[in-house]
Write an enzyme that holds these catalytic residues in place. Structure first.
Site, PDB file in Angstrom:
ATOM      1  N   MET A 176       0.831  -1.202   0.000  1.00 19.49           N
ATOM      2  CA  MET A 176       0.000   0.000   0.000  1.00 19.49           C
ATOM      3  C   MET A 176       0.868   1.255   0.000  1.00 19.49           C
ATOM      4  SD  MET A 176      -3.126   1.019  -0.139  1.00 19.49           S
ATOM      5  CE  MET A 176      -3.071   2.687  -0.777  1.00 19.49           C
ATOM      6  N   LYS A 177       1.989   1.216   0.692  1.00 20.53           N
ATOM      7  CA  LYS A 177       2.879   2.377   0.727  1.00 20.53           C
ATOM      8  C   LYS A 177       3.440   2.676  -0.663  1.00 20.53           C
ATOM      9  CE  LYS A 177       5.615   5.606   2.318  1.00 20.53           C
ATOM     10  NZ  LYS A 177       5.101   6.966   2.520  1.00 20.53           N
ATOM     11  N   LEU A 178       3.770   1.635  -1.428  1.00 20.73           N
ATOM     12  CA  LEU A 178       4.259   1.858  -2.780  1.00 20.73           C
ATOM     13  C   LEU A 178       3.179   2.477  -3.659  1.00 20.73           C
ATOM     14  CD1 LEU A 178       6.412  -1.339  -3.444  1.00 20.73           C
ATOM     15  CD2 LEU A 178       7.189   0.943  -2.762  1.00 20.73           C
TER      16      LEU A 178
END
Length: 306
Positions: A176-178
């Site tokens: 999700m961070k990417l």
């Protein structure tokens, strides 16, 4: 016995984000051990606040039940866990490692699988927002962990995060961070190209901003990003171009592994790659300086005229 008394926190990475996070953990009642850091100023500050310094990751692991990592990326995390005098040599059964860096999910899941037979849990909790929010204890975090591990971590996360989202299992936080960084870094590349084209056709940055600011195209990231071009604020968003390139490279790998075409991600990555290889000044809001230069326009900050 309270959770604060049960848990002993280890922290590796007293950088822009990590210093504020570690400070909040200590000030909100947890015992904390940190790893010796080449920049002595954050280390000395943490010692004054009551934290303890360790000489090696192994020593830190031996003193800790939960270890937070806030470093550059997967290569550094793997070395900290697997290297000589690394975490793996000192962690005890029942410990948890929490990776707060922006990392490659493939590496994250591999480390989790490697530590699981030893009775050690692995979670990912990458960060959103800036060093300012890290210091204030109001960061965002997206957590990949089992329900039980998340419940255990949540009280500690609440010391430094204002918005905590349990996104899924281990690895999902980094995935999700990417995706999050694809959006923000994609905006950065888009804003930079738009500013260069705007200047090239005779519309300077302040006039450009007078239309975008307050419109439907405005957002918090835009406002922070523009503080370099408009005000010369080099500290507006202390996230390096090199880290942006690293994250977009991880995104490319994730897309390849998923079999998804990612042409916009690759375009953004190439914008960052050009800036990094050209030695452009280090933070993301400085990307327009590079994009302007290669297009024959000067987007370096200008003093505001009365």
């Amino acid at each position: 016995m309270t959770a604060k008394a049960n848990e002993r926190i280890g922290f590796i990475g007293l950088g822009f984000m990590g210093h504020g996070m570690a400070r909040n953990i200590v000030e909100k009642g947890y015992a904390l051990t940190f790893l010796a850091h080449r920049n002595r100023a954050p280390a000395e500050d943490m010692l004054k606040r009551g934290a303890t310094e360790a000489a090696t990751a192994r020593e830190l692991a031996e003193r800790s039940t939960i270890v937070f990592l806030c470093v550059t990326g997967s290569r550094q995390v793997e070395e900290i866990v697997r290297g000589k005098n690394g975490l793996k040599e000192g962690l005890k059964k029942g410990s948890v490692v929490v990776d707060c860096s922006t990392a490659d999910p493939t590496s994250t899941t591999a480390l989790a699988a490697e530590l699981a037979p030893l009775g050690i849990d692995y979670a990912d909790a990458p960060l959103g927002r800036t060093p300012k929010e890290a210091w204030e204890g109001t960061l965002d975090t997206m957590v990949g962990a089992s329900d039980a591990v998340f419940a255990r971590l949540k009280p500690v996360l609440e010391t430094w995060a204002g918005r905590i989202t349990h996104i899924g299992t281990t690895g999902d936080g980094h995935r999700m961070k990417l995706l999050n960084n694809f959006l923000s870094l994609g905006y950065a590349a888009l804003y930079s190209e738009a500013l260069a084209l705007s200047a090239k056709v005779g519309i300077p940055p302040r006039r450009f901003d007078s239309v975008i600011r307050g419109s439907r195209m405005d957002c918090g990231f835009y406002q922070t990003f523009m503080r370099w071009v408009l005000e010369g604020d080099r500290d507006a968003h202390k996230f390096t171009l090199a880290n942006g390139l690293k994250d977009l490279t991880y995104l490319e790998s994730m897309a390849n592994n998923a079999g998804v075409a990612n042409p916009l991600g690759n375009a953004a990555k190439n914008s960052f790659l050009g800036a990094v290889t050209a030695g452009t000044e280090e933070y993301v809001p400085m990307l327009p300086t590079y994009v302007g230069r290669i297009n024959g326009v000067d987007l370096a900050p200008k003093p505001k005229k009365d």
